[in-house]
Design an enzyme around this catalytic site. Sequence first.
Site, short mmCIF file in Angstrom:
data_model
loop_
_atom_site.label_atom_id
_atom_site.label_comp_id
_atom_site.label_asym_id
_atom_site.label_seq_id
_atom_site.Cartn_x
_atom_site.Cartn_y
_atom_site.Cartn_z
NE ARG A 51 -3.23 -2.43 2.96
CZ ARG A 51 -3.87 -2.71 4.09
NH1 ARG A 51 -3.83 -1.84 5.11
NH2 ARG A 51 -4.55 -3.83 4.22
CG ASP A 53 0.47 5.83 3.90
OD1 ASP A 53 -0.30 4.85 3.95
OD2 ASP A 53 1.47 5.95 4.63
CE1 TYR A 111 7.44 2.86 -0.60
CE2 TYR A 111 8.68 1.01 0.29
CZ TYR A 111 7.48 1.58 -0.07
OH TYR A 111 6.31 0.87 0.09
NE ARG A 200 4.68 10.11 5.27
CZ ARG A 200 3.36 10.23 5.39
NH1 ARG A 200 2.55 9.25 4.97
NH2 ARG A 200 2.84 11.31 5.91
#
Length: 249
Positions: A51, A53, A111, A200
């Site tokens: 997933r 966000d 990422y 994050r």
Amino acid sequence: MTRYKATISYDGTLFAGFQRQTKVRSVQEEIEKTLERLNSGVPVKIHGAGRTDSGVHAYGQVIHFDLPQARDAERLRFGLDSQLPEDIDVVAVEQVGDDFHARYNKHSKTYEFLVDNGRPKNPMMRNYATSYPYPLDLSLMQEAIKDLEGTHDFTGFTASGTAVENKVRTITRATVNQDSKTGFLVFTFSGNGFLYKQVRNMVGTLLKIGNGRMPVSQIKTVLESQNRNLAGPTAAGNGLYLKEIIYED
């Protein structure tokens, strides 16, 4: 039924996230609606590798889905790509075996996180790089980020509310550099999986270290204590990109 694997990219600005949700726009819903049209009105469910966000982008998200009969893969890719909204692109489609699962087959993810450290910030990149208009020492962040590599319990970098019990993950690459053309900071993380808002939270901590408000040793402190309160704030999602997913043979 015939199973297909697709690599997709999307601009996450106008999405509430990848996963289908009630009364808000999601990547999953847009793709499923398009597949239903291509499948003569019969619903098709897609499964994603993970997933993302609200506001988070992707270059290389992977999904799989089943159709009742075999299709030419390139025609299927073109059909999807031409009917999906402009903020979703279908990069590739291939037929795979019934045992392939985008989420559960063993894979690694990469990422990237972009930080605009300019003063003033670049308004054209407000949806694609997180602004941090404060002094930063790149060398401090480069020293600290190496402590994230390896196998650790990342409880201290996980957002509250996650239902995942096992928070041990392996990060094989963790780097931060400054792009010579844009001046943006580029954080890169590769590993066998990431927890809810983990990237994050790691970036938020590294920015505090770079700004001198946390010591270089803070990464080790958070990992050892498993205390989220000792980590930095959660960096905004607009700078985060799911860059690549690689499956093991």
